[in-house]
Write a protein that holds these residues in place. Structure first.
Motif, PDB file in Angstrom:
ATOM      1  N   LEU A   1      -7.391  -7.953   4.912  1.00  0.00           N
ATOM      2  CA  LEU A   1      -7.114  -6.718   4.200  1.00  0.00           C
ATOM      3  C   LEU A   1      -6.196  -6.927   3.004  1.00  0.00           C
ATOM      4  O   LEU A   1      -5.767  -5.958   2.356  1.00  0.00           O
ATOM      5  CB  LEU A   1      -6.476  -5.695   5.155  1.00  0.00           C
ATOM      6  N   ALA A   2      -5.881  -8.177   2.682  1.00  0.00           N
ATOM      7  CA  ALA A   2      -4.943  -8.462   1.603  1.00  0.00           C
ATOM      8  C   ALA A   2      -5.542  -8.143   0.236  1.00  0.00           C
ATOM      9  O   ALA A   2      -6.706  -8.449  -0.037  1.00  0.00           O
ATOM     10  CB  ALA A   2      -4.505  -9.920   1.650  1.00  0.00           C
ATOM     11  N   ASP A   3      -4.730  -7.536  -0.627  1.00  0.00           N
ATOM     12  CA  ASP A   3      -5.146  -7.282  -2.008  1.00  0.00           C
ATOM     13  C   ASP A   3      -5.032  -8.546  -2.854  1.00  0.00           C
ATOM     14  O   ASP A   3      -5.857  -8.776  -3.741  1.00  0.00           O
ATOM     15  CB  ASP A   3      -4.269  -6.183  -2.627  1.00  0.00           C
ATOM     16  N   LEU A   4      -3.993  -9.334  -2.591  1.00  0.00           N
ATOM     17  CA  LEU A   4      -3.785 -10.576  -3.323  1.00  0.00           C
ATOM     18  C   LEU A   4      -3.418 -11.690  -2.358  1.00  0.00           C
ATOM     19  O   LEU A   4      -2.700 -11.461  -1.387  1.00  0.00           O
ATOM     20  CB  LEU A   4      -2.650 -10.429  -4.358  1.00  0.00           C
ATOM     21  N   LEU A   5      -3.918 -12.890  -2.629  1.00  0.00           N
ATOM     22  CA  LEU A   5      -3.507 -14.091  -1.924  1.00  0.00           C
ATOM     23  C   LEU A   5      -2.560 -14.860  -2.841  1.00  0.00           C
ATOM     24  O   LEU A   5      -2.813 -14.973  -4.046  1.00  0.00           O
ATOM     25  CB  LEU A   5      -4.718 -14.962  -1.572  1.00  0.00           C
ATOM     26  N   VAL A   6      -1.488 -15.375  -2.279  1.00  0.00           N
ATOM     27  CA  VAL A   6      -0.464 -16.062  -3.073  1.00  0.00           C
ATOM     28  C   VAL A   6      -0.374 -17.508  -2.612  1.00  0.00           C
ATOM     29  O   VAL A   6      -0.158 -17.762  -1.420  1.00  0.00           O
ATOM     30  CB  VAL A   6       0.912 -15.372  -2.925  1.00  0.00           C
ATOM     31  N   ARG A   7      -0.535 -18.428  -3.545  1.00  0.00           N
ATOM     32  CA  ARG A   7      -0.382 -19.850  -3.251  1.00  0.00           C
ATOM     33  C   ARG A   7       0.836 -20.387  -3.980  1.00  0.00           C
ATOM     34  O   ARG A   7       1.045 -20.093  -5.159  1.00  0.00           O
ATOM     35  CB  ARG A   7      -1.609 -20.640  -3.712  1.00  0.00           C
TER      36      ARG A   7
ATOM     37  N   PRO B   1       2.674   5.305  -6.460  1.00  0.00           N
ATOM     38  CA  PRO B   1       3.550   5.307  -5.282  1.00  0.00           C
ATOM     39  C   PRO B   1       2.734   5.476  -4.003  1.00  0.00           C
ATOM     40  O   PRO B   1       1.698   6.144  -3.986  1.00  0.00           O
ATOM     41  CB  PRO B   1       4.477   6.498  -5.536  1.00  0.00           C
ATOM     42  N   SER B   2       3.214   4.869  -2.933  1.00  0.00           N
ATOM     43  CA  SER B   2       2.463   4.874  -1.674  1.00  0.00           C
ATOM     44  C   SER B   2       3.250   5.429  -0.501  1.00  0.00           C
ATOM     45  O   SER B   2       2.684   5.742   0.544  1.00  0.00           O
ATOM     46  CB  SER B   2       2.035   3.436  -1.335  1.00  0.00           C
ATOM     47  N   CYS B   3       4.567   5.560  -0.669  1.00  0.00           N
ATOM     48  CA  CYS B   3       5.438   6.026   0.417  1.00  0.00           C
ATOM     49  C   CYS B   3       6.501   6.922  -0.216  1.00  0.00           C
ATOM     50  O   CYS B   3       7.565   6.436  -0.602  1.00  0.00           O
ATOM     51  CB  CYS B   3       6.070   4.827   1.133  1.00  0.00           C
ATOM     52  N   GLY B   4       6.182   8.206  -0.363  1.00  0.00           N
ATOM     53  CA  GLY B   4       7.046   9.067  -1.143  1.00  0.00           C
ATOM     54  C   GLY B   4       7.048   8.578  -2.578  1.00  0.00           C
ATOM     55  O   GLY B   4       5.979   8.322  -3.158  1.00  0.00           O
ATOM     56  N   PRO B   5       8.225   8.387  -3.192  1.00  0.00           N
ATOM     57  CA  PRO B   5       8.285   7.900  -4.569  1.00  0.00           C
ATOM     58  C   PRO B   5       8.202   6.384  -4.682  1.00  0.00           C
ATOM     59  O   PRO B   5       8.258   5.840  -5.789  1.00  0.00           O
ATOM     60  CB  PRO B   5       9.661   8.391  -5.032  1.00  0.00           C
ATOM     61  N   VAL B   6       8.064   5.688  -3.550  1.00  0.00           N
ATOM     62  CA  VAL B   6       8.186   4.230  -3.496  1.00  0.00           C
ATOM     63  C   VAL B   6       6.811   3.559  -3.507  1.00  0.00           C
ATOM     64  O   VAL B   6       5.873   4.019  -2.853  1.00  0.00           O
ATOM     65  CB  VAL B   6       8.953   3.815  -2.222  1.00  0.00           C
ATOM     66  N   ARG B   7       6.723   2.472  -4.254  1.00  0.00           N
ATOM     67  CA  ARG B   7       5.575   1.557  -4.142  1.00  0.00           C
ATOM     68  C   ARG B   7       5.979   0.495  -3.120  1.00  0.00           C
ATOM     69  O   ARG B   7       6.761  -0.408  -3.434  1.00  0.00           O
ATOM     70  CB  ARG B   7       5.272   0.922  -5.500  1.00  0.00           C
ATOM     71  N   LEU B   8       5.466   0.635  -1.919  1.00  0.00           N
ATOM     72  CA  LEU B   8       5.827  -0.276  -0.839  1.00  0.00           C
ATOM     73  C   LEU B   8       4.875  -1.474  -0.878  1.00  0.00           C
ATOM     74  O   LEU B   8       3.659  -1.296  -0.788  1.00  0.00           O
ATOM     75  CB  LEU B   8       5.737   0.455   0.495  1.00  0.00           C
ATOM     76  N   ILE B   9       5.422  -2.660  -1.029  1.00  0.00           N
ATOM     77  CA  ILE B   9       4.614  -3.873  -1.156  1.00  0.00           C
ATOM     78  C   ILE B   9       4.826  -4.746   0.075  1.00  0.00           C
ATOM     79  O   ILE B   9       5.949  -5.159   0.367  1.00  0.00           O
ATOM     80  CB  ILE B   9       5.001  -4.681  -2.414  1.00  0.00           C
TER      81      ILE B   9
ATOM     82  N   ALA C   1       1.347   0.097  -1.068  1.00  0.00           N
ATOM     83  CA  ALA C   1       0.670   0.160  -2.355  1.00  0.00           C
ATOM     84  C   ALA C   1      -0.148  -1.104  -2.586  1.00  0.00           C
ATOM     85  O   ALA C   1      -1.180  -1.066  -3.275  1.00  0.00           O
ATOM     86  CB  ALA C   1       1.694   0.334  -3.475  1.00  0.00           C
ATOM     87  N   HIS C   2       0.302  -2.226  -2.031  1.00  0.00           N
ATOM     88  CA  HIS C   2      -0.389  -3.506  -2.178  1.00  0.00           C
ATOM     89  C   HIS C   2       0.039  -4.397  -1.023  1.00  0.00           C
ATOM     90  O   HIS C   2       1.193  -4.337  -0.576  1.00  0.00           O
ATOM     91  CB  HIS C   2      -0.010  -4.171  -3.502  1.00  0.00           C
ATOM     92  N   LEU C   3      -0.899  -5.227  -0.572  1.00  0.00           N
ATOM     93  CA  LEU C   3      -0.612  -6.203   0.475  1.00  0.00           C
ATOM     94  C   LEU C   3      -0.857  -7.591  -0.071  1.00  0.00           C
ATOM     95  O   LEU C   3      -1.953  -7.909  -0.547  1.00  0.00           O
ATOM     96  CB  LEU C   3      -1.491  -5.945   1.705  1.00  0.00           C
ATOM     97  N   LEU C   4       0.181  -8.422  -0.013  1.00  0.00           N
ATOM     98  CA  LEU C   4       0.096  -9.814  -0.453  1.00  0.00           C
ATOM     99  C   LEU C   4       0.136 -10.720   0.770  1.00  0.00           C
ATOM    100  O   LEU C   4       0.898 -10.470   1.710  1.00  0.00           O
ATOM    101  CB  LEU C   4       1.259 -10.165  -1.380  1.00  0.00           C
ATOM    102  N   TRP C   5      -0.688 -11.747   0.744  1.00  0.00           N
ATOM    103  CA  TRP C   5      -0.743 -12.710   1.851  1.00  0.00           C
ATOM    104  C   TRP C   5      -0.414 -14.097   1.317  1.00  0.00           C
ATOM    105  O   TRP C   5      -1.017 -14.553   0.340  1.00  0.00           O
ATOM    106  CB  TRP C   5      -2.134 -12.718   2.484  1.00  0.00           C
ATOM    107  N   MET C   6       0.557 -14.766   1.955  1.00  0.00           N
ATOM    108  CA  MET C   6       0.913 -16.128   1.570  1.00  0.00           C
ATOM    109  C   MET C   6      -0.151 -17.085   2.103  1.00  0.00           C
ATOM    110  O   MET C   6      -0.313 -17.244   3.319  1.00  0.00           O
ATOM    111  CB  MET C   6       2.285 -16.503   2.129  1.00  0.00           C
ATOM    112  N   GLU C   7      -0.862 -17.693   1.201  1.00  0.00           N
ATOM    113  CA  GLU C   7      -2.035 -18.498   1.548  1.00  0.00           C
ATOM    114  C   GLU C   7      -1.625 -19.920   1.901  1.00  0.00           C
ATOM    115  O   GLU C   7      -1.604 -20.827   1.052  1.00  0.00           O
ATOM    116  CB  GLU C   7      -3.019 -18.477   0.370  1.00  0.00           C
ATOM    117  N   LEU C   8      -1.277 -20.116   3.172  1.00  0.00           N
ATOM    118  CA  LEU C   8      -0.927 -21.434   3.689  1.00  0.00           C
ATOM    119  C   LEU C   8      -1.450 -21.505   5.121  1.00  0.00           C
ATOM    120  O   LEU C   8      -1.226 -20.582   5.918  1.00  0.00           O
ATOM    121  CB  LEU C   8       0.593 -21.637   3.672  1.00  0.00           C
ATOM    122  N   ALA C   9      -2.165 -22.574   5.437  1.00  0.00           N
ATOM    123  CA  ALA C   9      -2.746 -22.730   6.772  1.00  0.00           C
ATOM    124  C   ALA C   9      -1.665 -22.608   7.835  1.00  0.00           C
ATOM    125  O   ALA C   9      -0.542 -23.080   7.656  1.00  0.00           O
ATOM    126  CB  ALA C   9      -3.450 -24.077   6.885  1.00  0.00           C
ATOM    127  N   ARG C  10      -2.011 -22.005   8.961  1.00  0.00           N
ATOM    128  CA  ARG C  10      -0.998 -21.688   9.953  1.00  0.00           C
ATOM    129  C   ARG C  10      -0.311 -22.930  10.506  1.00  0.00           C
ATOM    130  O   ARG C  10       0.905 -22.922  10.714  1.00  0.00           O
ATOM    131  CB  ARG C  10      -1.599 -20.859  11.092  1.00  0.00           C
TER     132      ARG C  10
END
Length: 203
Positions: free
Chosen positions: A168-174, A13-21, A121-130
């Motif tokens: 700073l992203a933990d995961l990139l999502v395509r 957990p990252s925010c009290g009892p919550v895993r904030l993604i 708890a984790h940062l995901l980034w949508m991997e698409l050119a701006r």
């Protein structure tokens, strides 16, 4: 998608009892659609859309509102109460509850901002050119939103110049034709790659 959901459930957990993604990326990159599918894989985990927190006058200056309405209550294990913004009426509506859950998704441009990252708890980034993302967004919203988009693009460029999320992203999502692929982000470059750090899913 279920492999990614399992990975997120195992995080501390990252925010009290919550895993904030956090799910960040350029406007038009598919964050909302992805968040909806991930939510279902997480047994309908709550999704906070940052479009409900921002407004015409504060496209990116909403950190204080997010902190007081959402982050602080969740960090105490309480139910958050946030006032969603009506983009047509140009005013904030009545409060809506956001109860603490094992996983809560926060999606929107700026979800990985500096002020929020310590609570993620984790940062995901949508991997698409701006440029591709913005073109998709403009096509989605139509000609009547052209002036808004012109202002939005300038504001988004300034935001990410001052407070970038992708590095700073933990995961990139395509997104692919069928499903998504998630793979280690820049923040994991100095960590040893383990079996849980690459998730490929086609459902």
């Amino acid at each position: 998608m279920h492999e990614l959901a399992a990975l997120l459930r195992r995080l501390p957990p990252s925010c009290g009892p919550v895993r904030l993604i956090g799910i960040d990326g350029h406007a038009g990159s598919g964050k909302s659609t992805f968040a909806g599918q991930l939510s279902r894989a997480l047994d309908d985990a709550p999704v906070l859309h940052l479009d409900d927190i921002s407004c015409h006058d504060e496209l990116f200056d909403w950190t204080g509102r997010l902190r007081t309405q959402v982050i602080e209550p969740l960090s105490r294990g309480g139910t958050a109460q946030y006032t969603p913004y009506d983009w047509h009426a140009r005013r904030f509506g009545p409060p809506l509850p956001l109860a603490p859950a094992p996983v809560v998704l926060v999606e929107g441009v700026g979800a990985g901002r500096r002020a929020l990252r310590p609570r993620l708890a984790h940062l995901l980034w949508m991997e698409l050119a701006r440029d591709e993302a913005w073109a998709r967004g403009r096509a989605r919203d139509g000609e009547e939103q052209r002036e808004f988009w012109d202002g939005w693009v300038r504001a988004e460029q300034q935001h990410f110049a001052e407070d970038p999320s992708r590095p700073l992203a933990d995961l990139l999502v395509r997104q692919h034709e069928r499903g998504y692929e998630a793979f280690p982000g820049p923040s994991s470059a100095h960590r040893a790659a383990g079996p849980d750090q690459i998730v490929t899913h086609g459902d």
